[in-house]
Design a protein around this motif. Structure first.
Motif, PDB file in Angstrom:
ATOM      1  N   PHE A 114      49.829  70.830  12.947  1.00 26.64           N
ATOM      2  CA  PHE A 114      50.858  70.740  13.986  1.00 26.64           C
ATOM      3  C   PHE A 114      51.199  72.116  14.529  1.00 26.64           C
ATOM      4  O   PHE A 114      51.373  72.284  15.736  1.00 26.64           O
ATOM      5  CB  PHE A 114      52.104  70.056  13.424  1.00 26.64           C
ATOM      6  N   ILE A 151      49.245  65.754  19.454  1.00 25.98           N
ATOM      7  CA  ILE A 151      50.610  65.962  18.971  1.00 25.98           C
ATOM      8  C   ILE A 151      51.385  64.644  18.960  1.00 25.98           C
ATOM      9  O   ILE A 151      52.154  64.364  18.044  1.00 25.98           O
ATOM     10  CB  ILE A 151      51.335  67.034  19.818  1.00 25.98           C
ATOM     11  N   SER A 154      50.500  62.665  15.805  1.00 24.22           N
ATOM     12  CA  SER A 154      50.346  63.552  14.651  1.00 24.22           C
ATOM     13  C   SER A 154      50.807  62.949  13.321  1.00 24.22           C
ATOM     14  O   SER A 154      50.322  63.347  12.275  1.00 24.22           O
ATOM     15  CB  SER A 154      51.085  64.868  14.894  1.00 24.22           C
TER      16      SER A 154
END
Length: 182
Positions: A114, A151, A154
């Motif tokens: 991340f 993202i 994620s």
């Protein structure tokens, strides 16, 4: 030629630093002798350092705005406004990475990927801000959106996250195809 390199050195540096962060995270997170350490904090501090070094490189290249303001066959243009926007972008990226530390501790989120996915769209935005050609802007937006798809999806164990990532991918692919093919 040297002035041309200095004019694009922040973008080159953040690309290389992101790849080094990714390699560092993969090598050390799979280290059996270190008992598979969580690397979120370590990679986070290194990511913050790389964004701040990129900011310093951008500030060091500011006097070159008059020398190398047109380069790469008019794909990108540098002026004071693009310089200001890029500095603002790097400062907000540094703030985003620094705010992530508390969130990771609260949620016990141990995915170092991340943190690596934050400088990648930043690199694309650094290329999008001085874009003077429509193709350069389109490529920068596509590189940015690919990172945002990942993202959005994620959290590996969350159905909502997987659903959001797939919807974002599908809803991003249609406009891109329409824009390219008319």
């Amino acid at each position: 030629m040297f002035n041309l390199f200095l004019a694009v050195s922040p973008e080159i540096f953040i690309i290389n630093a992101t790849f080094i962060l990714l390699i560092h995270g993969v090598v050390f997170s799979t280290s059996k002798k270190d008992d598979y350490p969580p690397l979120v904090s370590n990679v986070g501090w290194l990511g913050l350092l790389s964004v701040l070094i990129t900011l310093l490189l951008l500030a060091a290249g500011a006097p070159l705005l008059t020398i190398a303001h047109l380069f790469w066959n008019n794909f990108f243009r540098r002026d004071n406004f693009t310089y200001f926007c890029q500095i603002l972008l790097l400062l907000s990226t540094a703030g985003t990475i620094s705010m992530c530390f508390d969130s990771f501790e609260k949620e016990r989120f141990d995915a170092f990927e991340f943190i690596v996915l934050i400088p990648l769209p930043t690199r694309s935005m650094l290329l999008m801000i001085p874009a003077h050609d429509l193709i350069a802007m389109y490529l920068a937006i596509e590189l940015q959106s690919l990172c945002f798809y990942v993202i959005a999806a994620s959290k590996r164990k969350s159905e909502f996250s997987t659903e959001a990532g797939s919807k974002y991918l599908i809803l991003g692919a249609f406009p891109s195809g329409i824009l390219l093919f008319g």
